[in-house]
Design a protein around this motif. Structure first.
Motif, PDB file in Angstrom:
ATOM      1  N   UNK A 104       0.811  -1.221   0.000  1.00 29.92           N
ATOM      2  CA  UNK A 104       0.000   0.000   0.000  1.00 29.92           C
ATOM      3  C   UNK A 104       0.847   1.275   0.000  1.00 29.92           C
ATOM      4  N   UNK A 105       2.129   1.146   0.341  1.00 26.01           N
ATOM      5  CA  UNK A 105       2.957   2.355   0.418  1.00 26.01           C
ATOM      6  C   UNK A 105       4.373   2.198  -0.158  1.00 26.01           C
ATOM      7  N   UNK A 106       4.685   1.065  -0.765  1.00 27.83           N
ATOM      8  CA  UNK A 106       6.020   0.848  -1.334  1.00 27.83           C
ATOM      9  C   UNK A 106       5.865   0.345  -2.773  1.00 27.83           C
ATOM     10  N   UNK A 145       8.023   0.000  -5.237  1.00 28.15           N
ATOM     11  CA  UNK A 145       9.026  -0.969  -5.679  1.00 28.15           C
ATOM     12  C   UNK A 145       8.672  -2.383  -5.221  1.00 28.15           C
ATOM     13  N   UNK A 146       8.302  -2.498  -3.962  1.00 32.88           N
ATOM     14  CA  UNK A 146       7.914  -3.816  -3.436  1.00 32.88           C
ATOM     15  C   UNK A 146       6.655  -4.301  -4.137  1.00 32.88           C
ATOM     16  N   UNK A 147       5.673  -3.421  -4.325  1.00 32.21           N
ATOM     17  CA  UNK A 147       4.424  -3.806  -4.985  1.00 32.21           C
ATOM     18  C   UNK A 147       4.676  -4.307  -6.395  1.00 32.21           C
ATOM     19  N   UNK A 148       5.550  -3.638  -7.113  1.00 24.16           N
ATOM     20  CA  UNK A 148       5.861  -4.028  -8.499  1.00 24.16           C
ATOM     21  C   UNK A 148       6.523  -5.398  -8.538  1.00 24.16           C
ATOM     22  N   UNK A 149       7.502  -5.620  -7.681  1.00 28.48           N
ATOM     23  CA  UNK A 149       8.214  -6.901  -7.659  1.00 28.48           C
ATOM     24  C   UNK A 149       7.295  -8.040  -7.205  1.00 28.48           C
ATOM     25  N   UNK A 150       6.510  -7.795  -6.175  1.00 27.41           N
ATOM     26  CA  UNK A 150       5.601  -8.821  -5.663  1.00 27.41           C
ATOM     27  C   UNK A 150       4.547  -9.153  -6.716  1.00 27.41           C
ATOM     28  N   UNK A 151       4.016  -8.142  -7.358  1.00 31.70           N
ATOM     29  CA  UNK A 151       3.024  -8.363  -8.408  1.00 31.70           C
ATOM     30  C   UNK A 151       3.590  -9.228  -9.531  1.00 31.70           C
ATOM     31  N   UNK A 152       4.811  -8.947  -9.938  1.00 30.14           N
ATOM     32  CA  UNK A 152       5.453  -9.739 -11.003  1.00 30.14           C
ATOM     33  C   UNK A 152       5.646 -11.192 -10.569  1.00 30.14           C
ATOM     34  N   UNK A 153       6.040 -11.390  -9.325  1.00 28.70           N
ATOM     35  CA  UNK A 153       6.244 -12.750  -8.822  1.00 28.70           C
ATOM     36  C   UNK A 153       4.921 -13.515  -8.737  1.00 28.70           C
ATOM     37  N   UNK A 154       3.876 -12.848  -8.270  1.00 29.27           N
ATOM     38  CA  UNK A 154       2.572 -13.505  -8.195  1.00 29.27           C
ATOM     39  C   UNK A 154       2.013 -13.777  -9.597  1.00 29.27           C
ATOM     40  N   UNK A 155       2.333 -12.897 -10.537  1.00 30.83           N
ATOM     41  CA  UNK A 155       1.906 -13.133 -11.919  1.00 30.83           C
ATOM     42  C   UNK A 155       2.561 -14.387 -12.475  1.00 30.83           C
TER      43      UNK A 155
END
Length: 193
Positions: free
Chosen positions: A115-117, A119-129
């Motif tokens: 909700x506030x990072x 860079x982390x959101x982008x990386x996590x989203x890519x991994x979950x994808x």
């Protein structure tokens, strides 16, 4: 003359990943990291930059090691419905055996940081994808083999399985009762008809 680093980068990165996985980003101090990694602060900063850069590297390492291993059977040639079923039950068995109740580093980090990072959101989203794409491949093969209905929307079903898998990992942190987790998996897998 520059001093030669006396540690294996992958080994210390794996140790950092384990610390973040157990305690989360915010609750992990640089001191805990250097103690767990067995290196000094200077080496940490020289090799990885700051704590956030180390965390991003740990997420990448998690993707390369843990996620790659976890989805390998979904991506294997010929993997279809049985691979999906096994994936869920393997997760249940792993969660029950995990005395530390670590869950999934991606899920833990998503809840803590996304909700506030960015860079982390982008990386996590890519991994979950990546996980979702692995489900898609197995679902397509399951349809081709007529193991599941051709009426299923594969994209929606892959998203549902990914979401349920992540939720199952959250529940396993709170209640690692094998019967509870098994029933959740059974209900989730009941859509594969």
């Amino acid at each position: 003359m520059a001093r030669h680093k006396e540690f294996d980068r992958e080994d210390v990165l794996n140790k950092a990943m384990e610390v973040f996985w157990c305690y989360g980003y915010q609750a992990t101090s640089v001191q805990e990291l250097v103690e767990s990694m067995g290196i000094n602060r200077g080496s940490l900063y020289d090799t990885f930059g700051d704590k956030n850069s180390l965390f991003q590297a740990a997420l990448a390492h998690y993707n390369e090691t843990v996620v790659t291993k976890a989805i390998a059977h979904l991506e294997a040639p010929g993997a279809a419905k049985a691979a999906i079923v096994n994936h869920f039950y393997n997760l249940v068995n792993h969660a029950v055996a995990d005395s530390q109740r670590k869950g999934c580093l991606l899920t833990n980090s998503a809840v803590e940081l996304c909700s506030h990072d960015l860079d982390a959101a982008t990386r996590i989203s890519a991994n979950l994808q990546r996980v979702e794409n692995a489900f898609k491949k197995a679902l397509v093969r399951a349809q081709e083999k007529e193991e599941i209905s051709s009426q299923h929307d594969i994209n929606a079903l892959a998203s549902f399985l990914t979401c349920t898998l992540q939720g199952l990992q959250v529940i396993s942190k709170v209640n690692p009762d094998p019967e509870v987790l098994q029933k959740i998996a059974e209900v989730a897998l009941s859509v594969l008809k």
